[in-house]
Design a protein around this motif. Structure first.
Motif, short mmCIF file in Angstrom:
data_model
loop_
_atom_site.label_atom_id
_atom_site.label_comp_id
_atom_site.label_asym_id
_atom_site.label_seq_id
_atom_site.Cartn_x
_atom_site.Cartn_y
_atom_site.Cartn_z
N PRO A 42 11.99 3.90 -21.69
CA PRO A 42 13.19 3.59 -20.91
C PRO A 42 13.91 2.37 -21.48
CG PRO A 42 11.25 2.88 -19.73
CD PRO A 42 10.77 3.58 -20.97
N THR A 43 15.20 2.50 -21.71
CA THR A 43 15.99 1.40 -22.27
C THR A 43 17.27 1.21 -21.48
OG1 THR A 43 17.12 2.85 -23.83
CG2 THR A 43 15.12 1.77 -24.62
N VAL A 44 17.84 0.04 -21.63
CA VAL A 44 19.17 -0.29 -21.14
C VAL A 44 19.91 -0.94 -22.30
CG1 VAL A 44 18.52 -0.58 -18.72
CG2 VAL A 44 18.39 -2.53 -20.25
N LYS A 45 21.21 -1.03 -22.21
CA LYS A 45 21.97 -1.66 -23.28
C LYS A 45 21.42 -3.07 -23.52
CE LYS A 45 26.65 -2.50 -24.82
NZ LYS A 45 28.07 -2.34 -24.49
N GLY A 46 20.98 -3.31 -24.75
CA GLY A 46 20.46 -4.62 -25.11
C GLY A 46 18.94 -4.73 -25.10
N GLY A 47 18.21 -3.67 -24.74
CA GLY A 47 16.76 -3.79 -24.79
C GLY A 47 16.03 -2.80 -23.92
N LEU A 48 14.76 -3.13 -23.68
CA LEU A 48 13.88 -2.27 -22.89
C LEU A 48 14.14 -2.47 -21.40
CD1 LEU A 48 10.47 -2.83 -24.72
CD2 LEU A 48 11.98 -0.86 -24.92
N LEU A 49 14.02 -1.40 -20.64
CA LEU A 49 14.08 -1.47 -19.19
C LEU A 49 12.67 -1.72 -18.68
CD1 LEU A 49 15.53 -0.96 -16.45
CD2 LEU A 49 14.95 1.44 -16.74
N ASN A 50 12.49 -2.70 -17.80
CA ASN A 50 11.17 -2.97 -17.25
C ASN A 50 10.85 -1.91 -16.21
OD1 ASN A 50 8.79 -3.88 -16.27
ND2 ASN A 50 9.55 -5.83 -15.53
N ALA A 51 10.20 -0.84 -16.64
CA ALA A 51 9.86 0.27 -15.75
C ALA A 51 8.34 0.47 -15.71
CB ALA A 51 10.57 1.53 -16.21
N HIS A 52 7.58 -0.57 -16.01
CA HIS A 52 6.12 -0.46 -16.04
C HIS A 52 5.62 0.11 -14.71
CE1 HIS A 52 1.92 -1.95 -15.82
NE2 HIS A 52 1.93 -1.49 -17.05
N GLY A 53 4.84 1.19 -14.79
CA GLY A 53 4.30 1.82 -13.60
C GLY A 53 5.12 3.00 -13.10
N ALA A 54 6.33 3.20 -13.65
CA ALA A 54 7.16 4.34 -13.24
C ALA A 54 6.54 5.64 -13.75
CB ALA A 54 8.57 4.18 -13.77
N THR A 55 6.78 6.72 -13.03
CA THR A 55 6.25 8.03 -13.41
C THR A 55 7.32 8.84 -14.12
OG1 THR A 55 4.77 8.04 -11.51
CG2 THR A 55 5.23 10.16 -12.51
N VAL A 56 6.95 9.48 -15.23
CA VAL A 56 7.85 10.36 -15.99
C VAL A 56 7.29 11.77 -15.90
CG1 VAL A 56 8.80 10.89 -18.27
CG2 VAL A 56 8.44 8.51 -17.58
N ARG A 57 8.15 12.70 -15.54
CA ARG A 57 7.76 14.12 -15.49
C ARG A 57 8.47 14.86 -16.61
NH1 ARG A 57 7.51 12.34 -10.35
NH2 ARG A 57 5.82 13.09 -9.05
N LEU A 58 7.73 15.64 -17.37
CA LEU A 58 8.26 16.39 -18.49
C LEU A 58 8.28 17.88 -18.13
CD1 LEU A 58 9.20 16.36 -21.48
CD2 LEU A 58 6.78 16.70 -22.09
N TYR A 59 9.49 18.46 -18.19
CA TYR A 59 9.66 19.87 -17.84
C TYR A 59 10.04 20.68 -19.08
CZ TYR A 59 9.70 18.54 -12.92
OH TYR A 59 9.35 18.06 -11.68
N GLU A 60 9.66 21.94 -19.08
CA GLU A 60 10.08 22.87 -20.13
C GLU A 60 11.60 23.02 -20.04
OE1 GLU A 60 9.32 27.54 -20.97
OE2 GLU A 60 7.56 26.32 -20.48
N ASN A 78 0.72 -4.63 -25.82
CA ASN A 78 1.57 -4.66 -27.00
C ASN A 78 2.80 -3.81 -26.72
OD1 ASN A 78 2.80 -4.20 -29.45
ND2 ASN A 78 0.91 -3.74 -30.54
N PHE A 79 4.00 -4.41 -26.70
CA PHE A 79 5.19 -3.66 -26.34
C PHE A 79 5.57 -2.60 -27.37
CE2 PHE A 79 5.81 -6.75 -23.01
CZ PHE A 79 6.30 -5.95 -22.00
N ASP A 80 4.91 -2.55 -28.53
CA ASP A 80 5.10 -1.43 -29.45
C ASP A 80 4.57 -0.14 -28.82
OD1 ASP A 80 6.18 -3.08 -31.34
OD2 ASP A 80 4.33 -3.27 -32.50
N GLN A 81 3.66 -0.27 -27.88
CA GLN A 81 3.07 0.88 -27.20
C GLN A 81 3.80 1.22 -25.91
OE1 GLN A 81 0.72 2.67 -28.61
NE2 GLN A 81 0.69 1.27 -30.33
N TYR A 82 4.82 0.47 -25.54
CA TYR A 82 5.52 0.64 -24.26
C TYR A 82 6.12 2.03 -24.15
CZ TYR A 82 8.76 -0.32 -20.45
OH TYR A 82 9.46 -0.29 -19.27
#
Length: 91
Positions: A42-60, A78-82
């Motif tokens: 997750p990003t916003v203009k200018g960098g990463l969005l702090n969404a630690h703990g948010a759930t992402v659902r992937l659909y076909e 390590n934020f490379d793994q974010y």
């Protein structure tokens, strides 16, 4: 304790082991095929969005078929793994 993350960015999960003062990284060199994994950051203009703990659902695509659920995580601090990672996808 242990943690799973794609340390080397090659698309497979590597294993961190912490046994007291002994910390080890065990690299998984399985080299999955291109297109079989997805990283969502997750990003916003200018960098990463702090969404630690948010759930992402992937659909076909064009479907309500749920392929997976993952949580936004920072890996081993390590934020490379974010991001949220999905593995084992069909190419």
């Amino acid at each position: 304790s242990f943690a799973l993350a794609d340390y080397d960015g090659d698309g497979d999960l590597d294993l961190y082991l912490n046994q007291g003062s002994n910390v080890r990284l065990l690299r998984n060199n399985a080299n999955p095929s291109a297109g079989t994994y997805l990283k969502v950051v997750p990003t916003v203009k200018g960098g990463l969005l702090n969404a630690h703990g948010a759930t992402v659902r992937l659909y076909e695509s064009n479907s309500s078929h749920l392929l997976g659920i993952a949580m936004i995580d920072v890996g081993a601090g390590n934020f490379d793994q974010y991001g949220a990672w999905f593995y084992g996808l069909a190419p």
